[in-house]
Design a protein around this motif. Sequence first.
Motif, PDB file in Angstrom:
ATOM      1  N   ASP B  81      49.872  24.746 -24.481  1.00  0.00           N
ATOM      2  CA  ASP B  81      50.136  23.591 -25.312  1.00  0.00           C
ATOM      3  C   ASP B  81      49.236  22.428 -24.951  1.00  0.00           C
ATOM      4  N   ALA B  82      48.332  22.112 -25.856  1.00  0.00           N
ATOM      5  CA  ALA B  82      47.333  21.090 -25.530  1.00  0.00           C
ATOM      6  C   ALA B  82      47.949  19.724 -25.339  1.00  0.00           C
ATOM      7  N   SER B  83      49.219  19.566 -25.742  1.00  0.00           N
ATOM      8  CA  SER B  83      49.781  18.231 -25.602  1.00  0.00           C
ATOM      9  C   SER B  83      50.024  17.886 -24.144  1.00  0.00           C
ATOM     10  N   LEU B  84      50.152  18.895 -23.350  1.00  0.00           N
ATOM     11  CA  LEU B  84      50.343  18.628 -21.928  1.00  0.00           C
ATOM     12  C   LEU B  84      49.767  19.783 -21.116  1.00  0.00           C
ATOM     13  N   LEU B  85      48.600  19.515 -20.573  1.00  0.00           N
ATOM     14  CA  LEU B  85      47.937  20.561 -19.788  1.00  0.00           C
ATOM     15  C   LEU B  85      47.874  20.138 -18.332  1.00  0.00           C
ATOM     16  N   ILE B  86      48.347  21.012 -17.485  1.00  0.00           N
ATOM     17  CA  ILE B  86      48.367  20.690 -16.056  1.00  0.00           C
ATOM     18  C   ILE B  86      47.670  21.786 -15.268  1.00  0.00           C
ATOM     19  N   ASP B  87      46.918  21.364 -14.290  1.00  0.00           N
ATOM     20  CA  ASP B  87      46.398  22.369 -13.364  1.00  0.00           C
ATOM     21  C   ASP B  87      46.146  21.739 -11.997  1.00  0.00           C
ATOM     22  N   ILE B  88      45.896  22.578 -11.031  1.00  0.00           N
ATOM     23  CA  ILE B  88      45.586  22.093  -9.687  1.00  0.00           C
ATOM     24  C   ILE B  88      44.156  22.521  -9.376  1.00  0.00           C
ATOM     25  N   PRO B  89      43.204  21.677  -9.722  1.00  0.00           N
ATOM     26  CA  PRO B  89      41.806  22.062  -9.541  1.00  0.00           C
ATOM     27  C   PRO B  89      41.331  21.970  -8.096  1.00  0.00           C
ATOM     28  N   ASP B  90      42.010  21.196  -7.312  1.00  0.00           N
ATOM     29  CA  ASP B  90      41.552  20.942  -5.955  1.00  0.00           C
ATOM     30  C   ASP B  90      42.691  21.039  -4.990  1.00  0.00           C
ATOM     31  N   ALA B  91      42.381  21.512  -3.825  1.00  0.00           N
ATOM     32  CA  ALA B  91      43.393  21.435  -2.780  1.00  0.00           C
ATOM     33  C   ALA B  91      42.671  21.259  -1.468  1.00  0.00           C
ATOM     34  N   LEU B  92      43.343  20.595  -0.587  1.00  0.00           N
ATOM     35  CA  LEU B  92      42.716  20.228   0.661  1.00  0.00           C
ATOM     36  C   LEU B  92      43.668  20.631   1.764  1.00  0.00           C
ATOM     37  N   CYS B  93      43.105  21.182   2.800  1.00  0.00           N
ATOM     38  CA  CYS B  93      43.996  21.626   3.851  1.00  0.00           C
ATOM     39  C   CYS B  93      43.635  20.989   5.166  1.00  0.00           C
ATOM     40  N   GLU B  94      44.611  20.290   5.729  1.00  0.00           N
ATOM     41  CA  GLU B  94      44.389  19.674   7.039  1.00  0.00           C
ATOM     42  C   GLU B  94      45.498  20.150   7.933  1.00  0.00           C
ATOM     43  N   ARG B  95      45.098  20.819   9.014  1.00  0.00           N
ATOM     44  CA  ARG B  95      46.149  21.343   9.879  1.00  0.00           C
ATOM     45  C   ARG B  95      47.165  22.091   9.043  1.00  0.00           C
ATOM     46  N   ASP B  96      48.385  21.609   9.077  1.00  0.00           N
ATOM     47  CA  ASP B  96      49.460  22.272   8.371  1.00  0.00           C
ATOM     48  C   ASP B  96      49.637  21.780   6.960  1.00  0.00           C
ATOM     49  N   LYS B  97      49.153  20.623   6.704  1.00  0.00           N
ATOM     50  CA  LYS B  97      49.466  20.011   5.421  1.00  0.00           C
ATOM     51  C   LYS B  97      48.444  20.383   4.365  1.00  0.00           C
ATOM     52  N   VAL B  98      48.989  20.713   3.228  1.00  0.00           N
ATOM     53  CA  VAL B  98      48.102  20.969   2.108  1.00  0.00           C
ATOM     54  C   VAL B  98      48.280  19.844   1.109  1.00  0.00           C
ATOM     55  N   LYS B  99      47.175  19.278   0.666  1.00  0.00           N
ATOM     56  CA  LYS B  99      47.243  18.217  -0.345  1.00  0.00           C
ATOM     57  C   LYS B  99      46.711  18.788  -1.641  1.00  0.00           C
ATOM     58  N   PHE B 100      47.584  18.809  -2.637  1.00  0.00           N
ATOM     59  CA  PHE B 100      47.168  19.330  -3.931  1.00  0.00           C
ATOM     60  C   PHE B 100      46.727  18.180  -4.825  1.00  0.00           C
ATOM     61  N   THR B 101      45.707  18.451  -5.587  1.00  0.00           N
ATOM     62  CA  THR B 101      45.327  17.459  -6.599  1.00  0.00           C
ATOM     63  C   THR B 101      45.877  17.941  -7.924  1.00  0.00           C
ATOM     64  N   VAL B 102      46.839  17.199  -8.445  1.00  0.00           N
ATOM     65  CA  VAL B 102      47.448  17.611  -9.696  1.00  0.00           C
ATOM     66  C   VAL B 102      46.748  16.882 -10.839  1.00  0.00           C
ATOM     67  N   HIS B 103      46.207  17.663 -11.698  1.00  0.00           N
ATOM     68  CA  HIS B 103      45.377  17.111 -12.777  1.00  0.00           C
ATOM     69  C   HIS B 103      46.084  17.315 -14.112  1.00  0.00           C
ATOM     70  N   THR B 104      46.241  16.231 -14.880  1.00  0.00           N
ATOM     71  CA  THR B 104      46.940  16.309 -16.163  1.00  0.00           C
ATOM     72  C   THR B 104      46.063  15.838 -17.298  1.00  0.00           C
ATOM     73  N   LYS B 105      46.175  16.576 -18.372  1.00  0.00           N
ATOM     74  CA  LYS B 105      45.478  16.171 -19.603  1.00  0.00           C
ATOM     75  C   LYS B 105      46.527  16.164 -20.697  1.00  0.00           C
ATOM     76  N   THR B 106      46.667  15.065 -21.365  1.00  0.00           N
ATOM     77  CA  THR B 106      47.756  15.023 -22.332  1.00  0.00           C
ATOM     78  C   THR B 106      47.414  14.229 -23.564  1.00  0.00           C
ATOM     79  N   THR B 107      48.088  14.582 -24.664  1.00  0.00           N
ATOM     80  CA  THR B 107      47.943  13.798 -25.884  1.00  0.00           C
ATOM     81  C   THR B 107      49.219  13.022 -26.168  1.00  0.00           C
ATOM     82  N   LEU B 108      50.159  13.179 -25.259  1.00  0.00           N
ATOM     83  CA  LEU B 108      51.451  12.521 -25.482  1.00  0.00           C
ATOM     84  C   LEU B 108      51.345  11.035 -25.184  1.00  0.00           C
ATOM     85  N   SER B 109      52.013  10.262 -25.998  1.00  0.00           N
ATOM     86  CA  SER B 109      51.951   8.818 -25.820  1.00  0.00           C
ATOM     87  C   SER B 109      52.833   8.337 -24.684  1.00  0.00           C
ATOM     88  N   SER B 110      53.735   9.227 -24.240  1.00  0.00           N
ATOM     89  CA  SER B 110      54.615   8.808 -23.149  1.00  0.00           C
ATOM     90  C   SER B 110      53.852   8.581 -21.860  1.00  0.00           C
TER      91      SER B 110
END
Lengths: 521, 457
Positions: B81-110
Amino acid sequence: MAASSDRNPPPFPATEEPGAGPSDMADGDSDEGEDIFSNPVAVSRGVSQPDRVNEEPPDLFSEEEEASSTPAKSNGVHSDEDNDLFAEAHVELSTDKPGSSDRKELSSSSGLRPASSFTQSPAAMQPTSLEQLEEDEAKDSFDVDVAVTNPEKVGDGMNAYVAYKVSTRTSLPMFRSKAFTVRRRYSDFLGLYEKLSVKQSLLGCIIPPPPEKSVVGMTKVKVGMDDPSSVEFVERRRAALERYLQRVVSHPSLLQDPDVREFLEREELPRAVSTQALSGAGFLKMINKASDAVNKMTIKMNESDTWFEDKFQEVENEEQQLRKLHALVDSLVNHRKELCGNTAVFAKSMAMLGNSEDNTALSRALSQLAEVEDKMEQLHQEQAASDFFIFEELLADYIRLLGAMRGCFDQRMRAWQRWQEAQSTLQKKREAEAKLLWANKPDKLQQAKDEITEWEARVTQYERDFDRVGMTVRKEVLRFEKEKAKDFKSQIIKYLEAMLQSQQRLIKFWEAFLPEAKAIA
Amino acid sequence: MFHEVGGGGGGGGGGGGGGGVTDLTVRQGANQSAEEGASWLYTFIIGVVGLFVDLPPTMTSSIDESSKEKMRSVSVDLNHDASLLIDIPDALCERDKVKFTVHTKTTLSSFQKPEFSVPRQHEDFIWLHDTLVETEDYAGLIIPPAPPKPDFESPREKMHKLGEGEATMTKDEYTKMKQELEAEYLAVFKKTVQVHEVFLQRLSSHPTLSKDRNFQIFLEYDQDLSVRRKNAKEMFGGFFKNMVKSADEVLISGIKEVDDFFEQEKTFLLDYYSKIKDSTAKAEKMTRAHKNIADDYIHVSATLNSLSADDSTANKKHLEKLADLFEKLRKVEGRVASDQELKLTELLRYYMRDIQAAKDLLYRRARALADYENSNKALDKARLKSKDIPQAEEHQQHCLQKFDKLSESGKKELTSFKGRRVVAFRKNLIEMAELEIKHAKNNVTLLQGCIDQLKNN
């Protein structure tokens, strides 16, 4: 026959080496292309080459020659030899086989070729002729075929034992018939080994060792032969005994030994009793004792033996690596067995899941998956057996054989020691004689002189023995190396072919499953 | 509606390497070929090496080094659904912690912007999941299961052991083992990214959940969510756990079920859950055994090489060839293990969690039913006592409505869940079978080649 005395091959102590390997090259060769065989060489095929002896001494030790003859290698076009050199070779070979082909007697039949036809030192050797001889040898060794089959438990309780059927097929006249069978038990095999060791190892032969004793394994069998580990144990032993016998009969000198013949032919063998020393531990102890004796030697052997030193080192290294590999393959076998178990358990679980599944098509697919995994378990099981019986046992065999080879080297050292000791005794006798002379005691003098003569003879004898053992060892080592290469090659191929078949079946299983998976809706 | 891609559509084991063993890694656009994906990922392994966790001091990459690993979306199917597209294009790992980059593309006005990215931690995902679970309005929905915590324990331990055992193996052996471990790290990493991504994508494809306010905050809020997380924990802290415990009791205590559909579902799900949990565990063991064998092959190959190096006889080449073969075989074996892991074990694992989520729905409904029945009793009592009747009636109506709503949406959810499950199983089983065949064919080629070489020698 000391005809070789005028030809001193570089590395060897120039003693009267019985003209060994007749060089087939020698035959046609001397006239044949100097271009091909720049260094005409006697091929040392300890095999039953025998009477074609040429006074080419030490090419027994093709190793040396191979090294030096690499340039010649390019010349060695197989076909050349085929035509000219070996036409005669075949003829001689076949008549030779029975009986007299003992290496030690080579000297007797030499003199066929005048030494003068060779102007060069036999040092360099033609590797290709070796190959030809290998082929000939291969033909010879199949004149006797042995198999060990049908393990059967005889008796009950702690006195029970397993009897094996030993079948021989042969075309050699020295045996009473062409095919015969006897029943033997494990201690008989050990007994044979002991007899052979006592006789032959003194001469520097590598005697193949039989599989080790195993109290644990045997006890389980005595108690009952049914569980999988006993079955595996018996099968493992049977296969090892078969390989042991095959190695014994493919060794030309050992095959001549009357004890071997007796073992193969005689209906009832007297029970071998003194096999304690030959359990795995006992055997090792024997080898180690010899090594200790060698280590205690204070007089260092002279450097003309670098071949031996180097070889010995090689053998030790190789043995170590083989042990390591053996342990790794063992770990592999265990992991595969684990995989096997895990797969079986998974298959059951998957079957249960399939039963629970309410979508019919998916349920069927899951059940099919469970079946595929069951078949996989079977494959893994077979693969583990292959890993073990072909690969791991190959390594185990060679670890034992290398141990035997080390024993061989030690025998040579003992022979050297004996010679040295005799020499020092002779020296002492001479000193004693001198003293007597000086002290002017004519009556004792004669005795001293006699003793000196005696010891001089001994020294000469021991020196001869030493050289002979040395030569035998070299021959043995080379033969062993060839056999090993052949053995490894054929076993590896066997192992890989089994693996290949296994993978092919795997493909079939999954290909059969695929439509089931696609049918899910 | 929901096109669940079970355990992740791609990501066949990392460390692609050698000859022709490419497989379905990641696919996004039509132009992305599997090969490209594999080799591209591979180049990042080098950078990724040191970053996972404690490396023995002898390793060159420092522990503090962290590098970005670009990942592409693996579950294309969900992101329709193009109105709300989500993906995790990047992730970074430091020691135990993983940092996800959450990327959103949306046509919704909200949303404030049409495209944006925020960094999120695993705990943020858990917060989002828990708040959704706590939301009354969603009681009738199957809340997508929370992604499991990134777990690098296994490869980390192995890396440690490897470091300790370094002296006992040849340099070559050590390098290969390290490569295998790096591939394992990478696989764990990919899996965790995938599973977090799938979670978000399920939310975005759900008509109701995608509109959730907290979901929006999660996607948009460019500050750290940890404050909110703490508040949520204080509020909901033990509640969730309590709910689960009592939920089991409620279900099991055999509330009289009024609807056949739900009765069947209950039976089915309870049974299926225990079976699938069992299968997951057994599949894990199977995969581990495969990995052990691949490792053994490395050692065998190395020792054969040592033997061959010192060998001066005709045996030398035999040993060399065999060593070479084992090295190639172990790569294939490694792929077999990781593909099985992804297609089978992950599939089972994911659906185990999903079924738990479905069970939770049933629990909630069962509780609503219990509430309704209690409200009936209360109404009767009130009528008897002639006291507070209107409240009781209202309460009863309220409970009934809630219960009906739950039942209605629950039925829808469970039905589509079935469909989703079947589709995912189908896809993954097909892919697994195809991969098994592919790897076995590879093995056959390798084996045949070696046999021919040996025979012709």
